[in-house]
Write an enzyme that holds these catalytic residues in place. Structure first.
Site, mmCIF file in Angstrom:
data_model
loop_
_atom_site.group_PDB
_atom_site.id
_atom_site.type_symbol
_atom_site.label_atom_id
_atom_site.label_comp_id
_atom_site.label_asym_id
_atom_site.label_seq_id
_atom_site.Cartn_x
_atom_site.Cartn_y
_atom_site.Cartn_z
ATOM 1 C CB CYS A 12 -2.212 -4.259 6.715
ATOM 2 S SG CYS A 12 -1.649 -2.658 7.242
ATOM 3 C CD GLU B 111 -1.304 0.330 3.649
ATOM 4 O OE1 GLU B 111 -1.916 1.411 3.650
ATOM 5 O OE2 GLU B 111 -1.487 -0.560 4.499
ATOM 6 C CG HIS C 248 -2.040 -6.427 10.686
ATOM 7 N ND1 HIS C 248 -0.834 -5.988 10.207
ATOM 8 C CD2 HIS C 248 -2.800 -5.326 10.867
ATOM 9 C CE1 HIS C 248 -0.858 -4.670 10.102
ATOM 10 N NE2 HIS C 248 -2.046 -4.234 10.503
HETATM 11 P P1 HMG Z 1 -3.313 6.691 21.775
HETATM 12 O O1 HMG Z 1 -4.725 7.123 21.618
HETATM 13 O O2 HMG Z 1 -2.257 7.735 21.803
HETATM 14 O O3 HMG Z 1 -3.075 5.785 23.009
HETATM 15 O O4 HMG Z 1 -2.932 5.675 20.608
HETATM 16 P P2 HMG Z 1 -4.009 5.491 24.285
HETATM 17 O O5 HMG Z 1 -4.285 6.747 25.021
HETATM 18 O O6 HMG Z 1 -5.148 4.611 23.833
HETATM 19 O O7 HMG Z 1 -2.973 4.620 25.113
HETATM 20 C C1 HMG Z 1 -2.467 3.420 24.595
HETATM 21 C C2 HMG Z 1 -2.249 2.469 25.759
HETATM 22 O O8 HMG Z 1 -1.154 2.961 26.540
HETATM 23 C C3 HMG Z 1 -3.436 2.354 26.712
HETATM 24 O O9 HMG Z 1 -3.521 1.024 27.122
HETATM 25 C C4 HMG Z 1 -3.004 3.219 27.895
HETATM 26 O O10 HMG Z 1 -3.621 2.867 29.123
HETATM 27 C C5 HMG Z 1 -1.521 2.944 27.927
HETATM 28 P P3 HMG Z 1 -4.850 0.164 26.774
HETATM 29 O O11 HMG Z 1 -5.966 0.820 27.475
HETATM 30 O O12 HMG Z 1 -5.022 0.255 25.273
HETATM 31 O O13 HMG Z 1 -4.515 -1.215 27.252
HETATM 32 N N1 HMG Z 1 -0.723 3.962 28.616
HETATM 33 C C6 HMG Z 1 0.313 3.650 29.417
HETATM 34 N N2 HMG Z 1 0.846 2.481 29.774
HETATM 35 C C7 HMG Z 1 1.950 2.513 30.607
HETATM 36 N N3 HMG Z 1 2.473 3.666 31.093
HETATM 37 C C8 HMG Z 1 1.961 4.864 30.769
HETATM 38 C C9 HMG Z 1 0.837 4.893 29.882
HETATM 39 N N4 HMG Z 1 0.085 5.879 29.339
HETATM 40 C C10 HMG Z 1 -0.863 5.290 28.569
HETATM 41 N N5 HMG Z 1 2.504 5.989 31.256
HETATM 42 C C11 HMG Z 1 -4.003 4.365 18.883
HETATM 43 C C12 HMG Z 1 -3.611 4.429 20.347
HETATM 44 C C13 HMG Z 1 -4.502 2.990 18.516
HETATM 45 C C14 HMG Z 1 -5.120 5.389 18.641
HETATM 46 C C15 HMG Z 1 -2.743 4.723 18.068
HETATM 47 O O14 HMG Z 1 -1.733 3.776 18.239
HETATM 48 C C16 HMG Z 1 -3.003 4.897 16.597
HETATM 49 O O15 HMG Z 1 -3.652 5.835 16.168
HETATM 50 N N6 HMG Z 1 -2.434 3.978 15.739
HETATM 51 C C17 HMG Z 1 -2.579 4.042 14.299
HETATM 52 C C18 HMG Z 1 -3.781 3.227 13.813
HETATM 53 C C19 HMG Z 1 -3.628 1.775 14.144
HETATM 54 O O16 HMG Z 1 -2.528 1.249 14.248
HETATM 55 N N7 HMG Z 1 -4.754 1.040 14.256
HETATM 56 C C20 HMG Z 1 -4.712 -0.363 14.561
HETATM 57 C C21 HMG Z 1 -5.854 -1.157 13.947
HETATM 58 S S1 HMG Z 1 -6.045 -0.796 12.215
HETATM 59 C C22 HMG Z 1 -4.814 -1.735 11.437
HETATM 60 O O17 HMG Z 1 -4.250 -2.606 12.011
HETATM 61 C C23 HMG Z 1 -4.515 -1.386 10.018
HETATM 62 C C24 HMG Z 1 -3.254 -0.571 9.786
HETATM 63 O O18 HMG Z 1 -2.117 -1.398 9.954
HETATM 64 C C25 HMG Z 1 -3.290 0.072 8.400
HETATM 65 C C26 HMG Z 1 -3.645 -0.742 7.172
HETATM 66 O O19 HMG Z 1 -4.396 -1.679 7.169
HETATM 67 O O20 HMG Z 1 -3.140 -0.337 6.115
HETATM 68 C C27 HMG Z 1 -3.113 0.559 10.788
#
Ligand code: HMG
Length: 387
Positions: free
Chosen positions: A118, A86, A240
């Site tokens: 992906c 992609e 993935h």
């Molecule tokens: P975010 O919103 O910044 O993170 O990013 P958050 O606030 O949800 O925190 C993440 C985790 O860290 C949480 O744990 C927090 O509690 C923890 P959880 O509740 O999830 O278990 N946390 C801490 N832990 C330890 N010490 C600390 C601390 N502070 C917080 N101090 C988000 C999360 C998924 C939104 C971000 O990673 C993102 O936007 N990623 C990009 C999109 C993505 O990867 N999506 C995944 C599914 S889609 C997919 O797989 C397809 C893709 O590969 C693309 C394609 O297909 O082409 C993306």
């Protein structure tokens, strides 16, 4: 427990390649004023692969594919090359044609690219399986190669990365058989997209994470129905892994008794590699699992935003240890060069797509991962050279 249905086509050899450069997520955390444990524990990532301008999806794909070819006797058996990505830089010419050229494959080998976020390498693998089933003397080369870039200061930034995986598909595979059943779930959703002119992805992170899990449930139900298997029949699972915590959440929700640590070791160091990511998990499992995997069924969850999800399974062959690159995979990941935050910012600025040369003052600025590097971009056309 139901018996394993061994089909006779699958992955004969698998290899990967990634950048020789990485940024530590501790460094990123420091500059983004975030507790690094959010990255290490919260999302489960430690490093992200960063690509210098002499590397792209083609150069790492060639490197991965050359490793695969080193394990076979006759590359003229390859009648099909599918390049899944992609991260295309050209909306017309297939990236696979450059790979075909540098591998020295025969002119009668069919080449094309495939895209569905992906998911595409899994689609390519299933196509290649069908192709080999109807042409049993033939072999097919499947490549998944992606470089994932998000804008600075977005939630996606710490999940950047990239890698290429190359897989040879053949009859009587030495590594793993692909089972004949799979569960599919397709739905139209705006969770992640990249308009043709943009180099960085746009996304709704929360929605994408939600849909990843929802689609897994649906694809898994479909898989269990098609196969008449139960959860206990699946010995290991690979996912993935856009970031490791996503896969850990999937295990907790659907396979609570399973340990997936071995399958996540490489992804934590590479970052999201999109089409390659699921197959990096598979290599990580095989390279790091101390138990004998021969005869074990590995569930494979492939998810591509937009979205298509597929859950299918592999059965590891008795001869799987003959085709691995375990030692060099570990060495290569351990010996990469760590870059500073300034260097990261420099390399993250939008890559030049119309004119670029890899030499400054006659000296190459970055080391090459493999034998081929991007030498020049002239009027938007990429020119590769052998190192
Ligand atoms: P975010 O919103 O910044 O993170 O990013 P958050 O606030 O949800 O925190 C993440 C985790 O860290 C949480 O744990 C927090 O509690 C923890 P959880 O509740 O999830 O278990 N946390 C801490 N832990 C330890 N010490 C600390 C601390 N502070 C917080 N101090 C988000 C999360 C998924 C939104 C971000 O990673 C993102 O936007 N990623 C990009 C999109 C993505 O990867 N999506 C995944 C599914 S889609 C997919 O797989 C397809 C893709 O590969 C693309 C394609 O297909 O082409 C993306």
């Amino acid at each position: 427990m139901s018996s394993i249905n061994k089909n006779n086509v699958g992955i004969d050899v698998i290899a990967f390649s990634t950048s020789d450069y990485f940024l530590s997520l501790k460094t990123l955390a420091e500059h983004r004023d975030v507790d690094y444990r959010k990255y290490y524990e919260g999302i489960g990532q430690e490093r992200m692969s960063i690509f210098p301008p002499n590397e792209d999806i083609v150069t790492i794909a060639i490197d991965a594919a050359q490793k695969v070819l080193s394990k076979i006797d006759n590359k003229n058996d390859i009648d099909l090359l599918i390049f899944a990505t992609e991260s295309s830089f050209d909306l017309s010419k297939s990236a696979g044609i450059y790979v075909h050229h540098f591998l020295g494959l025969k002119p009668s080998c069919r080449v094309f690219d495939m895209k569905q976020a992906c998911y595409s390498a899994t689609a390519a693998l299933q196509m290649a399986k069908s192709f080999v089933e109807s042409n049993s003397a033939s072999k097919a080369l499947v490549i998944g190669s992606d470089i994932v870039k998000y804008s600075p200061n977005t939630s996606g930034e710490p999940t950047q990365g990239g890698a290429a995986v190359a897989m040879l598909v053949s009859e009587n595979p030495r590594l793993a058989y692909i089972e004949p059943f799979s569960g599919i779930y397709t739905t139209d959703i705006a969770d992640f997209w990249r308009p043709a002119a943009a180099t960085e992805a746009m996304f709704d992170g929360r929605l994408s994470a939600h849909n990843y899990l929802r689609s897994l449930g649906c694809a898994l139900d479909n898989y269990l129905e098609q196969s008449s298997l139960n959860f206990e029949d699946i010995n290991y699972t690979c996912f993935h892994a856009p970031f490791n915590k996503m896969a850990i959440k999937a295990v907790r929700q659907f396979f609570p008794e399973r340990d997936i640590k071995d399958a996540l070791i490489y992804n934590a160091l590479i970052g999201n590699s999109c089409s390659a990511s699921l197959y990096i998990s598979l290599i990580s499992l095989i390279d790091n699992c101390k138990r004998n995997l021969a005869g074990k069924r590995i569930g494979m969850y492939s998810y591509g935003s937009g979205s298509v999800a597929e859950y299918y399974s592999l059965v590891i062959s008795d001869r799987y240890k003959n085709t691995l690159f375990s030692d060099s995979n570990k060495e290569n990941l351990a010996n990469r060069i760590e870059i500073s935050f300034d260097e990261y910012e420099k390399l993250s600025t939008t890559a030049e797509i119309f004119n670029y040369t890899s030499k400054e003052g006659g000296k190459r600025l970055y080391r090459n991962i493999g034998s081929v590097f991007l030498a020049e971009i002239k009027d938007g056309y990429r020119i590769y050279a052998e190192a």
